[in-house]
Design a protein around this motif. Structure first.
Motif, PDB file in Angstrom:
ATOM      1  N   LEU A  73       0.820  -1.208   0.000  1.00  0.00           N
ATOM      2  CA  LEU A  73       0.000   0.000   0.000  1.00  0.00           C
ATOM      3  C   LEU A  73       0.856   1.262   0.000  1.00  0.00           C
ATOM      4  O   LEU A  73       0.349   2.360  -0.259  1.00  0.00           O
ATOM      5  CB  LEU A  73      -0.922   0.011   1.221  1.00  0.00           C
ATOM      6  N   GLN A  74       2.129   1.130   0.292  1.00  0.00           N
ATOM      7  CA  GLN A  74       3.013   2.289   0.336  1.00  0.00           C
ATOM      8  C   GLN A  74       3.665   2.589  -1.007  1.00  0.00           C
ATOM      9  O   GLN A  74       4.348   3.611  -1.158  1.00  0.00           O
ATOM     10  CB  GLN A  74       4.107   2.076   1.394  1.00  0.00           C
ATOM     11  N   ASN A  75       3.480   1.716  -1.998  1.00  0.00           N
ATOM     12  CA  ASN A  75       4.130   1.904  -3.287  1.00  0.00           C
ATOM     13  C   ASN A  75       3.220   2.706  -4.215  1.00  0.00           C
ATOM     14  O   ASN A  75       2.143   2.250  -4.611  1.00  0.00           O
ATOM     15  CB  ASN A  75       4.459   0.546  -3.912  1.00  0.00           C
ATOM     16  N   ALA A  76       3.656   3.905  -4.572  1.00  0.00           N
ATOM     17  CA  ALA A  76       2.831   4.819  -5.376  1.00  0.00           C
ATOM     18  C   ALA A  76       2.529   4.273  -6.764  1.00  0.00           C
ATOM     19  O   ALA A  76       1.503   4.615  -7.363  1.00  0.00           O
ATOM     20  CB  ALA A  76       3.523   6.171  -5.492  1.00  0.00           C
ATOM     21  N   GLU A  77       3.405   3.433  -7.293  1.00  0.00           N
ATOM     22  CA  GLU A  77       3.189   2.895  -8.637  1.00  0.00           C
ATOM     23  C   GLU A  77       1.908   2.062  -8.712  1.00  0.00           C
ATOM     24  O   GLU A  77       1.293   1.940  -9.780  1.00  0.00           O
ATOM     25  CB  GLU A  77       4.388   2.044  -9.067  1.00  0.00           C
ATOM     26  N   ASN A  78       1.498   1.497  -7.581  1.00  0.00           N
ATOM     27  CA  ASN A  78       0.292   0.671  -7.566  1.00  0.00           C
ATOM     28  C   ASN A  78      -0.996   1.484  -7.707  1.00  0.00           C
ATOM     29  O   ASN A  78      -2.060   0.911  -7.955  1.00  0.00           O
ATOM     30  CB  ASN A  78       0.222  -0.156  -6.278  1.00  0.00           C
ATOM     31  N   PHE A  79      -0.894   2.792  -7.555  1.00  0.00           N
ATOM     32  CA  PHE A  79      -2.085   3.628  -7.681  1.00  0.00           C
ATOM     33  C   PHE A  79      -2.310   4.085  -9.119  1.00  0.00           C
ATOM     34  O   PHE A  79      -3.345   4.667  -9.432  1.00  0.00           O
ATOM     35  CB  PHE A  79      -1.984   4.845  -6.760  1.00  0.00           C
ATOM     36  N   GLU A  80      -1.339   3.818  -9.982  1.00  0.00           N
ATOM     37  CA  GLU A  80      -1.466   4.213 -11.382  1.00  0.00           C
ATOM     38  C   GLU A  80      -2.294   3.177 -12.137  1.00  0.00           C
ATOM     39  O   GLU A  80      -2.020   1.979 -12.083  1.00  0.00           O
ATOM     40  CB  GLU A  80      -0.085   4.337 -12.026  1.00  0.00           C
ATOM     41  N   GLN A  81      -3.305   3.629 -12.851  1.00  0.00           N
ATOM     42  CA  GLN A  81      -4.162   2.729 -13.628  1.00  0.00           C
ATOM     43  C   GLN A  81      -4.076   3.112 -15.102  1.00  0.00           C
ATOM     44  O   GLN A  81      -4.348   4.247 -15.477  1.00  0.00           O
ATOM     45  CB  GLN A  81      -5.609   2.822 -13.150  1.00  0.00           C
ATOM     46  N   LYS A  82      -3.683   2.138 -15.912  1.00  0.00           N
ATOM     47  CA  LYS A  82      -3.596   2.363 -17.354  1.00  0.00           C
ATOM     48  C   LYS A  82      -4.935   1.979 -17.985  1.00  0.00           C
ATOM     49  O   LYS A  82      -5.419   0.874 -17.789  1.00  0.00           O
ATOM     50  CB  LYS A  82      -2.463   1.529 -17.951  1.00  0.00           C
ATOM     51  N   THR A  83      -5.531   2.886 -18.738  1.00  0.00           N
ATOM     52  CA  THR A  83      -6.838   2.665 -19.351  1.00  0.00           C
ATOM     53  C   THR A  83      -6.700   2.607 -20.865  1.00  0.00           C
ATOM     54  O   THR A  83      -6.125   3.525 -21.477  1.00  0.00           O
ATOM     55  CB  THR A  83      -7.822   3.779 -18.963  1.00  0.00           C
ATOM     56  N   LEU A  84      -7.227   1.542 -21.464  1.00  0.00           N
ATOM     57  CA  LEU A  84      -7.144   1.331 -22.901  1.00  0.00           C
ATOM     58  C   LEU A  84      -8.549   1.077 -23.438  1.00  0.00           C
ATOM     59  O   LEU A  84      -9.223   0.147 -22.996  1.00  0.00           O
ATOM     60  CB  LEU A  84      -6.233   0.133 -23.223  1.00  0.00           C
ATOM     61  N   LYS A  85      -8.971   1.893 -24.387  1.00  0.00           N
ATOM     62  CA  LYS A  85     -10.311   1.766 -24.969  1.00  0.00           C
ATOM     63  C   LYS A  85     -10.245   0.913 -26.236  1.00  0.00           C
ATOM     64  O   LYS A  85      -9.443   1.167 -27.125  1.00  0.00           O
ATOM     65  CB  LYS A  85     -10.869   3.148 -25.297  1.00  0.00           C
ATOM     66  N   VAL A  86     -11.108  -0.093 -26.307  1.00  0.00           N
ATOM     67  CA  VAL A  86     -11.112  -1.003 -27.450  1.00  0.00           C
ATOM     68  C   VAL A  86     -11.892  -0.385 -28.609  1.00  0.00           C
ATOM     69  O   VAL A  86     -13.009   0.115 -28.430  1.00  0.00           O
ATOM     70  CB  VAL A  86     -11.754  -2.358 -27.075  1.00  0.00           C
ATOM     71  N   SER A  87     -11.280  -0.425 -29.804  1.00  0.00           N
ATOM     72  CA  SER A  87     -11.962   0.010 -31.015  1.00  0.00           C
ATOM     73  C   SER A  87     -11.819  -1.083 -32.073  1.00  0.00           C
ATOM     74  O   SER A  87     -11.212  -2.127 -31.824  1.00  0.00           O
ATOM     75  CB  SER A  87     -11.358   1.321 -31.530  1.00  0.00           C
ATOM     76  N   ARG A  88     -12.352  -0.836 -33.241  1.00  0.00           N
ATOM     77  CA  ARG A  88     -12.266  -1.841 -34.307  1.00  0.00           C
ATOM     78  C   ARG A  88     -10.828  -2.144 -34.696  1.00  0.00           C
ATOM     79  O   ARG A  88     -10.487  -3.255 -35.049  1.00  0.00           O
ATOM     80  CB  ARG A  88     -13.002  -1.344 -35.557  1.00  0.00           C
TER      81      ARG A  88
END
Length: 211
Positions: A73-88
């Motif tokens: 819980l102390q590692n800041a990298e774990n709070f980063e969320q990568k979001t990828l939107k699916v397209s054709r």
């Protein structure tokens, strides 16, 4: 007047046909704690990537992939969320990018000292009554946190706590890939049972893959 009504009816029908279905989210949660062979075992790492690509292949246009690590819980990298939107046109690119990311983790991430699966669900409420969420958790399933002693969990001396009032996954689909990997079969069965009971209490549909 009748003609106007007919035209309106046709427009509404065409809109219903052309409108996209309700988009879905696929959360991919990656355990980067020291107990997870994902960071140490190339064979398990590769199988994890292949299983994840299989899940992504089931997504459709307008769906979303949300990729996040967890551990300490102390590692800041774990709070980063990568979001990828699916397209054709980017479906295969997303699969390739996520697979490459998973395969690169052993070189990029130092194993962390705790496993906070419970804390992730305590802090991230997913309302599946409005948007269908699937959660893929790549983990050995050994919770090691302020709530659970991992050795006691493996031996059966301790169980997982019941979901608290902040856990909102009712109607969600939860998958765990790698539960008990490298452990005794009796320990693996305890882990599968513990997580099955936890998510059943939380109202989610749960399934797991053990190796």
């Amino acid at each position: 007047m009748k003609t106007l009504k007919n035209v309106i009816a046709i427009i509404l029908l065409m809109s219903a046909v052309s409108a996209p279905a309700i988009a879905k989210d696929l959360y991919i949660l990656v355990d980067v704690s020291a107990s997870n062979p994902l960071l140490l075992d190339k064979a398990f790492n590769k199988r994890s990537a292949m299983f994840t690509v299989q899940k992504i292949s089931q997504l459709e246009q307008y769906d979303t992939v949300k990729l996040q690590t967890f551990g300490s819980l102390q590692n800041a990298e774990n709070f980063e969320q990568k979001t990828l939107k699916v397209s054709r046109h980017n479906h295969k690119k997303i699969s390739a990018a996520v697979a490459a990311y998973l395969l690169s983790l052993p070189e990029k991430v130092a194993p962390q000292g705790s496993t906070n699966v419970l804390a992730w669900f305590n802090r991230n409420a997913l309302d599946c009554s409005k948007v269908k969420h699937s959660i893929l958790i790549i983990t050995d399933g050994i919770e090691a946190s302020e709530y659970v002693n991992p050795n006691h969990l493996l031996s059966g001396k301790q169980s997982l706590p019941a979901p608290n009032e902040f856990v909102n996954v009712r109607g969600c689909d939860v998958f765990m890939f790698g539960v008990g990997v490298g452990r005794l079969d009796s320990e693996t069965m305890r882990l599968r049972k513990a997580w099955s009971q936890y998510f059943e209490q939380a109202g989610a549909t749960f399934s797991s893959v053990s190796l």
